[in-house]
Structures are given as C-alpha cells and as structure tokens.
Design a protein around this motif. Structure first.
Motif, short mmCIF file in Angstrom:
data_model
loop_
_atom_site.label_atom_id
_atom_site.label_comp_id
_atom_site.label_asym_id
_atom_site.label_seq_id
_atom_site.Cartn_x
_atom_site.Cartn_y
_atom_site.Cartn_z
N ALA A 138 0.86 -1.19 0.00
CA ALA A 138 0.00 0.00 0.00
C ALA A 138 0.90 1.25 0.00
CB ALA A 138 -0.92 -0.03 1.21
N PHE A 139 0.94 2.02 1.09
CA PHE A 139 1.77 3.23 1.09
C PHE A 139 3.24 2.93 1.36
CE2 PHE A 139 -0.22 7.48 0.73
CZ PHE A 139 -1.48 7.06 0.31
N ASP A 140 3.53 1.73 1.79
CA ASP A 140 4.91 1.26 1.96
C ASP A 140 5.73 2.25 2.76
OD1 ASP A 140 7.21 -0.20 1.77
OD2 ASP A 140 7.68 0.44 -0.28
N ILE A 141 5.33 2.50 3.99
CA ILE A 141 6.05 3.48 4.80
C ILE A 141 7.07 2.78 5.67
CG2 ILE A 141 5.83 5.26 6.57
CD1 ILE A 141 3.26 6.04 5.10
N ASP A 142 8.32 3.05 5.31
CA ASP A 142 9.46 2.44 5.98
C ASP A 142 9.59 2.98 7.40
OD1 ASP A 142 10.93 0.51 4.94
OD2 ASP A 142 12.58 1.77 4.23
N GLY A 143 9.96 2.13 8.33
CA GLY A 143 10.31 2.62 9.65
C GLY A 143 9.11 2.90 10.54
N LEU A 144 7.93 2.51 10.08
CA LEU A 144 6.76 2.69 10.94
C LEU A 144 6.27 1.30 11.34
CD1 LEU A 144 4.81 4.57 12.30
CD2 LEU A 144 3.47 4.66 10.22
N SER A 145 6.70 0.87 12.53
CA SER A 145 6.34 -0.48 12.94
C SER A 145 4.91 -0.50 13.47
CB SER A 145 7.29 -0.97 14.03
OG SER A 145 7.01 -0.27 15.22
N ILE A 146 4.38 -1.70 13.56
CA ILE A 146 3.03 -1.86 14.08
C ILE A 146 2.95 -1.30 15.49
CG2 ILE A 146 1.37 -3.62 14.84
CD1 ILE A 146 2.64 -5.31 12.44
N LYS A 147 4.04 -1.53 16.26
CA LYS A 147 4.06 -1.06 17.64
C LYS A 147 3.94 0.46 17.71
CE LYS A 147 7.37 -2.02 20.50
NZ LYS A 147 8.75 -2.59 20.54
N HIS A 148 4.72 1.13 16.84
CA HIS A 148 4.64 2.59 16.79
C HIS A 148 3.24 3.05 16.43
CE1 HIS A 148 9.20 2.61 15.79
NE2 HIS A 148 8.98 2.62 17.09
N LEU A 149 2.70 2.38 15.41
CA LEU A 149 1.39 2.77 14.92
C LEU A 149 0.35 2.67 16.03
CD1 LEU A 149 0.46 3.72 12.21
CD2 LEU A 149 -0.07 1.39 11.59
N GLU A 150 0.42 1.56 16.77
CA GLU A 150 -0.55 1.37 17.84
C GLU A 150 -0.38 2.41 18.95
OE1 GLU A 150 -0.34 -2.83 18.70
OE2 GLU A 150 -1.82 -3.26 17.14
N LEU A 151 0.87 2.75 19.18
CA LEU A 151 1.15 3.76 20.20
C LEU A 151 0.62 5.13 19.76
CD1 LEU A 151 2.56 4.09 22.94
CD2 LEU A 151 4.62 4.75 21.71
N PHE A 152 0.89 5.50 18.51
CA PHE A 152 0.36 6.76 17.98
C PHE A 152 -1.16 6.79 18.09
CE2 PHE A 152 4.17 7.15 14.86
CZ PHE A 152 4.92 7.74 15.85
N TYR A 153 -1.74 5.64 17.82
CA TYR A 153 -3.20 5.57 17.85
C TYR A 153 -3.71 5.78 19.27
CZ TYR A 153 -7.93 4.20 16.96
OH TYR A 153 -9.30 4.22 16.85
N GLU A 154 -3.11 5.04 20.21
CA GLU A 154 -3.54 5.14 21.61
C GLU A 154 -3.43 6.56 22.13
OE1 GLU A 154 -1.42 2.51 24.37
OE2 GLU A 154 -1.93 0.92 22.92
N LYS A 155 -2.36 7.24 21.73
CA LYS A 155 -2.14 8.59 22.21
C LYS A 155 -2.98 9.61 21.44
CE LYS A 155 2.54 7.96 23.98
NZ LYS A 155 2.55 8.48 25.34
N GLY A 156 -3.75 9.11 20.47
CA GLY A 156 -4.62 10.01 19.72
C GLY A 156 -3.89 10.82 18.67
N LEU A 157 -2.62 10.47 18.40
CA LEU A 157 -1.84 11.24 17.43
C LEU A 157 -2.22 10.89 16.00
CD1 LEU A 157 1.83 11.35 18.74
CD2 LEU A 157 0.31 13.27 18.24
N VAL A 158 -2.48 9.61 15.77
CA VAL A 158 -2.85 9.16 14.44
C VAL A 158 -4.13 8.35 14.56
CG1 VAL A 158 -2.21 7.74 12.46
CG2 VAL A 158 -0.48 9.09 13.63
N ARG A 159 -5.21 8.93 14.08
CA ARG A 159 -6.49 8.24 14.14
C ARG A 159 -6.93 7.78 12.75
NH1 ARG A 159 -9.04 6.51 18.89
NH2 ARG A 159 -7.67 7.35 20.48
N THR A 160 -6.65 8.58 11.76
CA THR A 160 -7.00 8.21 10.39
C THR A 160 -5.75 8.40 9.53
OG1 THR A 160 -7.58 10.37 9.48
CG2 THR A 160 -9.26 9.27 10.83
N PRO A 161 -5.75 7.84 8.32
CA PRO A 161 -4.56 7.94 7.47
C PRO A 161 -4.07 9.36 7.28
CG PRO A 161 -6.10 6.38 6.54
CD PRO A 161 -6.79 6.99 7.72
#
Ligand SMILES: [Zn+2]
Length: 702
Positions: free
Chosen positions: A460-483
């Motif tokens: 898909a967007f093939d974003i290097d260096g963004l692990s699932i763990k980071h993504l989940e953390l960003f989500y939990e903190k409300g930093l990244v909710r939608t693409p």
C-alpha cells in the motif's frame, strides 16, 4: 436449537414428526456449513446434542428413520465446485460417539454380545487421541503417493492430491518391509494452535476472512484450488489406519507399527490398553492435558486391537462396531441473559454478545457468551431477559445454546441495531454472508489500527520505519487516528510535548527517518492508493484493474460517487463489465462510498480534494520494450529478484503476469526448483527464459 432436555415420552407421532423435520433441517444446515463452507455455525457439542436428539426420536418412532435421515449419512457430498472426486477403496465411516464411561462399556458389552461372548469380556483396546482435524485418505502405489482425498460423504471425497503433496509431514514415498502394491492410508490433517494463531494474524493483516478454529483453518487450507496457497499453510498429519487389512498384521497395534516403519507420522500418545483401568487413566490424562498438547483433540478413539474380532464385528448402518469415539464433555449451565450487546472486531465484523447473570462453569465464572451472529439470534429466538442454556467447551468462548422454556412473559424480539456502537457508521450485511459489518473501516476505533497497518503496509503506502508497535502507540495517544493524520504528524510534532524524538526508544534520527519516509509517499500511484483504503475484497489486483480502468483519481472518485446497486446504474454496469471484477467488489465499493465517514477520510487525505497526498494518474502502458503486451509466467525461486519485484517490473513494462501456463503465454521465466509449470511450458513449446535472460530482456533497449 430445540430444547435439549425435553422428554420424548409424551410425544404424539404428529409432534414427533414436526420435531424430526425441524431437527433434520437444522442438522442439514450445519452439515452444509461445516463440510462445504468450512465455517461451522455451532459447537460440536451442540451439534452432537442435536444428533442425539434426532436419534432418540427415531428410536422411539422408527417410522421416522428414512433413508435420507441425517442419521443415515456419514457426511455431506463433496462440494460441487472445483475438485475432482475420488472414490475411496473402502468407505470411510464415521465413529459412534460416547459421552460417558458407561456409554463406552455399554458399547463394548454390545460388541461382546454380538460375538456371543460374555458381557464381562474386556477387549484389549488401542486408545488414540481423537484429532480435531480433517480426515483424509492417501493412496500409495508401489510406494509412491498417487492420490489424496477428503472423507467427503464417506464413499467419495474431494481430490486434494496437489494440496497434500505440499505437506512436508507426509512422505511422498513409503519405504520399508511388506509394502503392498496399492495401499490407502487414512489419517487426520490438522493445524497446531500456534500455526492457527499465526495464520489468522496473516489473514487479518490481509483483511481476509478469519478462521473459526484450527480444524476449519486446516480444511480451508487444504481445500484450495491453488496448491501454492496450501503450501504456505503449515499443515501437519497423523496417520491412524488403512482401508484394508495388511498382510501379516494380527492387531491394530501391529498396523500402527508398520505405518511407522514405512515413514508415516503417528501420534506418539497412542497406547495399547489391556485393562479398564488403563482406559480410564488414559482418558482422564488426555482430558487434563488436552489444552497443553498444542493441537486440538476432542476425545479419545478406542479400537478393538484384535483384527480378527474387528472383521467379525463389521459395521452397522454408518459406523464400525469395533471402534468408538469417547468425546470430552463440555460444561453447561443455565442463567439469565440480561442484555445483548454488540462487539466490533478488528475486521469490522459485529458479533452479538450475551451479557449474563454470572454463573460458574467448570470452575470459571462466565458473564458473557457469544451469540455468533444475527441469524443465530433469530433462529434460536433469543431475547433479553430469557433464561438461556450456556456451554463452555475447552478453551472455546462460552456460547448460548438456546432458550430454556419458561412461563414468565418474554421481552420483545431482539432488533439488531443499524449503526456501529463504536463509531456510528452504518452496519451492513452483504448478500450471502452471515456476518454483519461496520462500514466505517477507516474511522471505527475497533478497526482503525488494523486498517492503519494495512494503509502503511508494503503493497500500500509502503512506509518504511513505521512499525506496528509505533502505529498502535500513535493511535492510543490520539496522534494518528486516520490515514490523513500520518501526513500531518511532522507538523503537529513541533508542538508536541514531549516531541516524538524524546520518546522512549526514539531519537532525533529515527524520528527524522519516519518523517522522511512519510514525505516520500506524499505522491502515490492510484492503484496503491485504492488498495491502501482497505476496502474488503479490493485487493492489490483489483485495485490495479480499477486504476487502469479509471486512470485518474478524479475519474475514479466521480464514478464511485455515482455508483449504486440498482440494475440500470451506469457505473455498476461499467464496473461489472470490467474483466476481473465482479458484483461482490462492486458491492464493497458501494458500501465504502455511501458511508460519509469514509468520504471525510478521502477529503482529509487527498490533495485533489484538499488534503496533502497527491494521487498520481495511472501511467499509460510503456511501449517499446520487447515484453510490452506479452504474457509472462514466473515459476520456481528467483535469485536476484523477489517475486513481487519481478512482477512489478514486468507490469511496469506493460507485460501481463499470469499465474499459470497456457497456450497464450509468451515467456516462462524459470527460477530454481521450478516444477510443473516449466514442464508444461516445454510441452507447449513456449519460450523459457532463465532469470538472467529475463533481466537482460527487461533492460532499456539501445
Ligand atoms: Zn464502527
């Protein structure tokens, strides 16, 4: 389901008939779901209960026992599509079930009576864990694996030879003494718990359907028309017998020993019991240890060891008289269903859940149980306030078996909500599916991290260096909710306290790398973009087809906004006339675009609509390359290119990449260990290229 504890003694024949019809129909529906769709709708225990009830009815009213009764069938016919049929050397029977030790002893007493022996006779028994997998018959001729088939209806099964040959646990060649010219080996194909969990994680990441349990995953994996899919699934196998007697074997134990000599995998727990005490001890031990085995078993199979006795006992209507399956028990209890709530899974599937007045089952307090889906609630007519029968079996989530009849006035029938309890998007049900789903894939909290993972994934967007763990953390903190939030992250980070680079595990460099990786993807191809949205059924291939067809984001967006599912809708007609696209894909696209929340996401994301990501038009096919317009097939392991790279490169140069070799194929590129496809190409006289030759051909000319 029907009330499980209703006594049949005071039944009239009329009532019995209507009960029989209901039960027989219900069993047929479950059989279909289980055998043909690999998607069971009830637990095995509940199913066995239905069957027992039907058998009891037929015992009391023998007139009901017709030839098409489910009690007279072993399974259902092999599925109608796709697989050739194979007739077994001898019927593959199912086993009679016992649910208590008393049942077990009664069964072997009956066998003793049948043989004219004292009821007290103890037959030495081989006890084997009953693997909860998929029974298969493997035919070896002159030692070589010839065919393999599923059990099917017991007489005829599906040809799964290609899939079976991908299982490393199954020898392709048998070696050893006394090998007959032809032998049909029987056994169970199964999936371990660990592999099951991994497979479902992969399915989830792909947005594909999740398997209900390891058995269904094994069945679904084996019953693939494309054996390369089966090859990726870590299936395992235990042999348990042969269709016909083996020369020189006097006991079943001898048979097992011989199978082992020939190289077939046997369950190491099998034992020979020479007393009742040993049988009891083995059953108890397995029942206690079953959850630690690493694979599912649902009981113990006992077989009379003496083959001469086995052959004298023969078979009754649908099961042998010398073997019995002793099932593990499930724990049941009654309680009040206080409320029905909805749980939204990570793939958007909405599961109704029974909130119960807590009760203890097998030492565990149960306060919630699954109601599976809307149809189940309707079928069992389950309402809030009802007293219900609950079952807990092994590690399975407790489930509601049915309503316990009562004199109390009942509540209203349950009305399934039409909007998601998490995100208020519309719930929809696709035709032909039991599951109801939330359509707010990109905005629904329950689904968001999974969808975000998909959004940034390689294809898909093939974003290097963004692990699932980071993504989940960003989500939990409300930093990244939608693409869209991903692409404003750097901007917002400047005002963040502390900023990401000071977080645990981050530093200025890793934060910089992430922002760079994101910035590099502010331009994205239309096909990647469509795929990234994670619309169900719109995989990479379909996304490419759409992008080729509509060429620009604006064209695609306009078409999708005009799409509806009425027959005369121009866009719908246009969509389904595209080669490789079907009505299901159209339905999914429609469901995605009618949801306003999803439209918001597009607006926030896409530069063409005011967002920050620019969606590029699909490039016109490259020309001037010798492979433009050619159809190519890759086979074997490539050394210098990954399969994905090779495919992308070929398509970039305007070639069609096909999965199988046909007369229309122009080139077959052969890597290491190439198999059938290479041979087929040779046979058809198609140009075969090495990987080197292919790379040279792809070089720009001149
Ligand atoms: Zn939702």
């Amino acid at each position: 389901m029907t009330q499980p504890h209703q006594d049949s003694d005071d039944l009239s024949l009329e009532d019995a008939k209507s009960q029989w019809q209901r039960l027989a129909h219900e069993i047929a529906v479950h059989d279909e779901a289980y055998y043909t769709l690999d998607a069971p709708t009830i637990s095995d225990e509940a199913y066995d209960l239905l069957r027992k009830r039907l058998e009891a009815l037929e015992q009391r009213f023998p007139v009901l026992q017709t030839r098409d009764s489910p009690t007279q069938k072993v399974g259902v016919s092999p599925s109608k599509k796709g697989f050739a049929k194979i007739t077994h050397d001898a019927p593959m029977l199912s086993l009679e079930n016992a649910f208590s030790l008393d049942d077990v002893w009664d069964y072997f007493k009956k066998a003793a009576r049948f043989l004219g022996m004292s009821e007290e006779t103890f037959f030495p028994l081989v006890a084997e864990p009953k693997i909860d997998g998929l029974s298969c018959a493997l035919v070896f001729e002159n030692g070589g694996l010839l065919t393999a088939s599923t059990r099917g209806d017991g007489e005829t099964g599906e040809d799964v030879t290609a899939g079976i040959k991908t299982i490393p646990f199954i020898p392709q060649t048998l070696l050893g003494p006394h090998l007959p010219g032809r032998i049909e080996i029987r056994g169970e194909v199964y999936l371990s718990h660990d592999d099951f969990v991994r497979l479902n994680q992969e399915q989830e990441a792909l947005g594909a359907r999740l398997f209900a349990n390891p058995r269904n995953a094994a069945a679904g994996s084996l019953r693939q028309l494309d054996p390369s899919v089966t090859a990726k699934r870590p299936l395992k196998f235990f042999a348990y017998g042969t269709s016909l007697p083996l020369d020189g074997c006097k006991t079943h134990w001898d048979v097992l020993a011989r199978l082992a000599q020939w190289g077939l995998p046997l369950n190491p727990l099998n034992i020979l019991c020479t007393s009742k005490d040993e049988v009891i001890a083995f059953y108890k031990k397995l029942e206690q240890e079953r959850s630690a085995l690493g694979y599912d078993i649902d009981g113990v199979v006992y077989k009379i060891n003496d083959l001469a006795l086995q052959s004298r006992l023969g078979t009754a209507a649908r099961a042998p008289r010398f073997a019995l399956a002793h099932k593990f028990s499930a724990q049941k209890g009654q309680t009040v269903l206080r409320k029905i709530t909805l749980q939204v899974g990570r793939t958007g599937v909405v599961t109704p859940v029974a909130e119960l007045a807590p009760l203890t089952l097998g030492g565990v307090v149960v306060s919630r149980a699954t109601l599976h889906n809307h149809d189940e609630i309707v079928r069992k007519d389950i309402r809030e306030g009802d007293t219900v029968l609950i079952q807990r079996a092994g590690d399975v989530i407790p489930q509601v078996l049915g309503v316990v009849p009562s004199e109390r006035p009942r509540g209203d029938p349950f009305v399934f909500p039409s909007i998601c309890p998490i995100c208020a998007s519309h719930l929809e049900r696709l035709p032909g599916e039991a599951a109801i789903r939330c359509t707010g894939g990109l905005v629904c909290d329950a689904q968001a991290t999974l969808r975000l993972r998909h959004f940034v994934s390689k294809a898909a967007f093939d974003i290097d260096g963004l692990s699932i763990k980071h993504l989940e953390l960003f989500y939990e903190k409300g930093l990244v909710r939608t693409p869209a939030d991903l692409f404003t992250l750097e901007e917002r980070n400047r005002f963040l306290s502390p900023p990401i680079e000071s977080w645990n595990g981050w530093g200025p460099q890793s934060a910089r790398n992430l922002f760079d990786a994101l910035n590099q993807r502010r331009q994205i191809s239309l096909s990647r973009f469509i795929y990234a949205l994670g619309i169900p059924k719109i995989g990479e291939k379909t996304a490419k087809i759409l992008s080729k067809h509509y060429h620009t984001y604006e064209m695609w967006r306009a078409a999708m906004s005009a799409l509806n599912l009425e027959e005369n809708n121009q866009t719908l007609q246009d969509l389904i006339s595209i080669d490789g696209l079907g009505l299901t894909a159209a339905e999914e696209l429609h469901a995605f675009f009618v949801e306003p929340h999803n439209q918001d996401v597009l607006r926030a994301l896409v530069a063409q609509e005011g967002g920050t990501v620019f969606v590029e038009a699909d490039p016109l096919k490259a020309s001037g390359s010798p492979i433009t317009g050619k159809t190519v097939v890759f086979t074997g392991t490539l050394e210098r290119l990954s399969r994905r790279e090779a495919k992308a490169q070929a398509e970039g140069l305007g070639a069609n990449v096909a999965g199988s070799v046909s007369a229309k194929t122009d080139y077959v590129i052969v890597g290491k260990d190439a198999g059938k496809k290479a041979k087929e190409a040779e046979r058809l006289g198609i140009t075969i290229l090495s990987e080197e030759a292919w790379i040279t051909l792809c070089q720009p000319q001149g």
